[in-house]
Design an enzyme around this catalytic site. Structure first.
Site, PDB file in Angstrom:
ATOM      1  N   SER A  40       0.821  -1.214   0.000  1.00  0.00           N
ATOM      2  CA  SER A  40       0.000   0.000   0.000  1.00  0.00           C
ATOM      3  C   SER A  40       0.853   1.261   0.000  1.00  0.00           C
ATOM      4  O   SER A  40       0.514   2.260  -0.621  1.00  0.00           O
ATOM      5  CB  SER A  40      -0.912   0.024   1.234  1.00  0.00           C
ATOM      6  OG  SER A  40      -1.757  -1.093   1.250  1.00  0.00           O
ATOM      7  N   GLU A  61       3.116   0.075  15.038  1.00  0.00           N
ATOM      8  CA  GLU A  61       3.751   1.310  14.580  1.00  0.00           C
ATOM      9  C   GLU A  61       4.629   1.948  15.649  1.00  0.00           C
ATOM     10  O   GLU A  61       5.668   2.546  15.344  1.00  0.00           O
ATOM     11  CB  GLU A  61       2.687   2.312  14.112  1.00  0.00           C
ATOM     12  CG  GLU A  61       1.891   1.851  12.896  1.00  0.00           C
ATOM     13  CD  GLU A  61       0.751   0.897  13.237  1.00  0.00           C
ATOM     14  OE1 GLU A  61       0.484   0.677  14.447  1.00  0.00           O
ATOM     15  OE2 GLU A  61       0.119   0.366  12.300  1.00  0.00           O
ATOM     16  N   PHE A  86      -1.429   6.615  11.157  1.00  0.00           N
ATOM     17  CA  PHE A  86      -0.783   5.624  12.032  1.00  0.00           C
ATOM     18  C   PHE A  86       0.674   5.957  12.332  1.00  0.00           C
ATOM     19  O   PHE A  86       1.278   5.346  13.219  1.00  0.00           O
ATOM     20  CB  PHE A  86      -0.882   4.222  11.413  1.00  0.00           C
ATOM     21  CG  PHE A  86      -2.287   3.826  11.019  1.00  0.00           C
ATOM     22  CD1 PHE A  86      -3.387   4.359  11.680  1.00  0.00           C
ATOM     23  CD2 PHE A  86      -2.513   2.932   9.991  1.00  0.00           C
ATOM     24  CE1 PHE A  86      -4.685   4.011  11.322  1.00  0.00           C
ATOM     25  CE2 PHE A  86      -3.809   2.575   9.617  1.00  0.00           C
ATOM     26  CZ  PHE A  86      -4.895   3.113  10.282  1.00  0.00           C
ATOM     27  N   HIS A 112      -1.495   7.802   2.070  1.00  0.00           N
ATOM     28  CA  HIS A 112      -2.946   7.863   2.258  1.00  0.00           C
ATOM     29  C   HIS A 112      -3.356   9.038   3.141  1.00  0.00           C
ATOM     30  O   HIS A 112      -4.307   8.961   3.913  1.00  0.00           O
ATOM     31  CB  HIS A 112      -3.469   6.550   2.859  1.00  0.00           C
ATOM     32  CG  HIS A 112      -3.309   5.353   1.971  1.00  0.00           C
ATOM     33  ND1 HIS A 112      -2.106   4.974   1.435  1.00  0.00           N
ATOM     34  CD2 HIS A 112      -4.224   4.442   1.526  1.00  0.00           C
ATOM     35  CE1 HIS A 112      -2.266   3.880   0.701  1.00  0.00           C
ATOM     36  NE2 HIS A 112      -3.539   3.543   0.722  1.00  0.00           N
ATOM     37  N   ARG A 170      -2.986   8.526  -1.814  1.00  0.00           N
ATOM     38  CA  ARG A 170      -3.368   7.282  -2.469  1.00  0.00           C
ATOM     39  C   ARG A 170      -3.881   7.453  -3.901  1.00  0.00           C
ATOM     40  O   ARG A 170      -3.582   6.634  -4.762  1.00  0.00           O
ATOM     41  CB  ARG A 170      -4.444   6.607  -1.613  1.00  0.00           C
ATOM     42  CG  ARG A 170      -4.976   5.344  -2.208  1.00  0.00           C
ATOM     43  CD  ARG A 170      -6.222   4.922  -1.427  1.00  0.00           C
ATOM     44  NE  ARG A 170      -6.705   3.635  -1.853  1.00  0.00           N
ATOM     45  CZ  ARG A 170      -7.985   3.296  -1.843  1.00  0.00           C
ATOM     46  NH1 ARG A 170      -8.888   4.160  -1.447  1.00  0.00           N
ATOM     47  NH2 ARG A 170      -8.361   2.106  -2.230  1.00  0.00           N
TER      48      ARG A 170
END
Lengths: 317, 282
Positions: A40, A61, A86, A112, A170
């Protein structure tokens, strides 16, 4: 205005992936860590090319931030990747203590970002991250506008000694900047010179601003368009001199008004050269599910809203 | 220094430093500092290969020590100064304005021996794991040590790091838990019980040892065993040091009440009367 051509839509996260791979080839100290989002975040090419320099952290994370800080001590240049929410809000205390306050050479790579994450909804659409990161002393905050600029920023991050927050997205968006353009952290890019108003845009809003300027010129409004890719340190000279020249400023970004680029510009101009300002950004709201295009329109983040903001700013001069 | 003095004698001086620093600043954390004194003294004066006079933040070629439980800064600063990282006179500056000896360890003030800031809990094991990875990339065979508190192990990040270190086979990472059973609000059992820590660390895939954290021979022996294991094993090592909070000062022993409280002048004298001055007070 100068002509800007869309060379084909591409996602900025892929620009990051290409830049990370390039940085890895250029510098053997570059290492990468990811928290179960390798594909991703587009770290997969680096992981395949340099398996010994890529470290899977799992969905953890906080640990990834700490491990990166530890790796940096011996001279490694760790790039950590995840979704923007995150690696900022979720791990704010870790970033604060072992990256910013400890001055470790960690590159926080946030994919993102913003509302264009789309269908996943507000839990994943962070629009507070620029504010969170720019508040940390010493943190460099970069939000490039297209594939080429994101690739260049990812390469440039390795050359800066100290913490960097690199934010990208994204969706596939127009890729229009020169692939050979020099990327200098902290340096604004003049996209168009004008006299009536200054538009300062960052990230995905830059292309929207280009569209807006083209439309406004047809109405006889002369717009100075500045692309700020580095929100911190802000290119104060570029902002102040343009505001002095045009006397009105519009800031456009995929972020909350609170904590965003617009607030940094407003704070600077309040102290140096106050002018009427308008903000194309989200006002104290969370996002929701939808396509990126639907959400950009619904949350007031498109060229039409920039055009309206420009007219309002000029009317307040 | 360790040739001239026994580790017990050095530990006694370190405990005096801890009491005098916390009393001098009228703030700080004596409880955990005193419970960890014996094995940290063993590390700095016998076990670790390090270069106090030529310390560098990259840690290359040396063993590295990370204090995750940053509130044990009085202990950390004392062993750093006593082993030669900086002048022991500087211990008097603990927690004072403009001092390099911040309340919790900081790198902003360039104090030799401190690699990263700590104090907000649960983060040091991750950092130490990263440092151990860095050593592996550099083909540097030295060890990375990290000290965490038992109360601190209520932080989820400790267990994230536990899985990470196993996933990456960090066999030259040696973690130590100060298992004193006390935390700010009371006993660990009464706050959020950790249960059987030995089984927990074993279940997470670590090579785990349990040791009496106040028996110097046992401490040296467990480090020998840890090193021997690391020669062939591929797991990170956890040493659970069974200790007594406030060890060495009778009225501080075994109670959470001295976690983060400074003694009065009278209490300071009472404490110092129980701790032999061996290397000379700063």
């Amino acid at each position: 205005m100068k002509e800007y051509t869309n060379k084909g839509n591409k996602d900025t996260r892929s620009g990051f992936g290409a830049g990370l791979l390039e940085a890895g080839k250029m510098n053997p100290d570059v290492v990468a860590l990811c928290a179960d989002l390798t594909g991703s975040v587009k770290m997969d090419a680096f992981a395949a090319e340099f398996p010994d320099r890529f470290f899977q952290c799992g969905i953890a994370e906080a640990d990834m931030v700490g491990a990166a800080a530890g790796l940096s001590l011996s001279g490694k240049i760790p790039y950590i990747g995840s979704f923007a929410g995150f690696v900022t809000g979720r791990v704010y205390d870790q970033v604060r203590q072992v990256v910013a306050y400890s001055g470790t050479n960690v590159k926080i790579c946030a994919s993102h970002a913003g509302i264009t994450l789309g269908e996943d909804g507000a839990t994943h659409q962070i629009m507070e991250d620029i504010g969170l990161m720019k508040m940390l002393p010493g943190m460099v905050v970069i939000n490039p506008c297209d594939y080429n600029q994101t690739k260049a920023a990812a390469i440039a991050a390795a050359g800066h000694v100290g913490p960097v927050y690199l934010r990208f997205g994204r969706p596939s968006v127009p890729n229009f900047t020169d692939e050979n353009a020099r990327f200098e952290i902290g340096k604004a890019i003049m996209l168009n010179e004008g006299t009536d108003v200054t538009v300062i845009a960052t990230g995905h809003l830059v292309w929207e601003a280009v569209q807006a300027v083209q439309s406004l010129e047809k109405e006889g409004i002369s717009v100075e368009l500045i692309n700020i890719h580095t929100i911190k340190p802000l290119d104060s000279d570029a902002v102040i001199s343009s505001a002095r020249k045009t006397g009105a400023v519009v800031c456009a970004e995929e972020h909350l008004i609170a904590g965003g680029l617009g607030e940094s510009v407003a704070s600077l101009l309040a102290r140096t050269n106050p002018v009427p300002m308008e903000f194309v950004a989200v006002d104290d709201k969370f996002g929701q599910s939808g396509t990126p295009a639907e959400l950009m329109k619904a949350y007031g983040l498109d060229s039409e809203h920039i055009i309206n903001a420009v007219k309002k700013a000029i009317s307040r001069k | 220094m360790s040739d001239q003095f026994t580790l017990e004698q050095i530990a006694s001086q370190v405990r005096r430093d801890i009491i005098r620093m916390v009393a001098g600043a009228q703030s700080g954390h004596p409880g955990g500092s005193l419970s960890s004194t014996d094995f940290v003294t063993a590390l700095f004066f016998r076990v670790m290969k390090h270069s106090p006079k030529h310390w560098s933040r990259d840690g290359k070629g040396n063993d590295m020590f990370f204090l995750s439980a940053g509130h044990m800064s009085p202990l950390f600063y004392s062993v750093l100064a006593r082993s030669g990282y900086f002048d022991v006179k500087e211990l008097a500056e603990f927690r004072k304005f403009g001092s390099r000896l911040q309340g919790h360890p900081s790198v902003e003030h360039h104090l030799p021996g401190v690699y990263v800031a700590s104090g907000s809990l649960g983060q040091g094991l991750s950092v130490a794991a990263g440092a151990a990875l860095g050593k592996r990339l550099d083909k540097d065979e030295r060890f990375v040590y990290v000290l965490v508190g038992d109360g601190e192990s209520e932080e989820g990040q400790i267990w994230e790091a536990a899985m990470f270190a196993v996933r990456h086979k960090l066999n030259r990472l040696i973690a130590i838990t100060d298992w004193n059973g006390q935390q700010i609000d009371g006993t660990v059992d009464s706050v959020i019980a950790l249960g059987d820590l030995e089984s927990k660390w074993n279940a997470f895939g670590w090579k785990t040892f349990v040791c009496d954290g106040h028996d110097m021979n046992a401490i040296l022996s467990v480090f020998d065993k840890a090193h021997a294991y690391s020669e062939t094993g591929d797991k990170p090592v956890m040493i659970l040091m069974k200790t007594v909070m406030g060890k060495g000062v009778d009225f501080m022993e075994g109670t959470h009440k001295w976690h983060g409280k400074a003694p009065s002048k009278e209490q300071e004298q009472q404490a110092l009367s129980q701790l032999q001055e061996t290397l000379g007070d700063y």
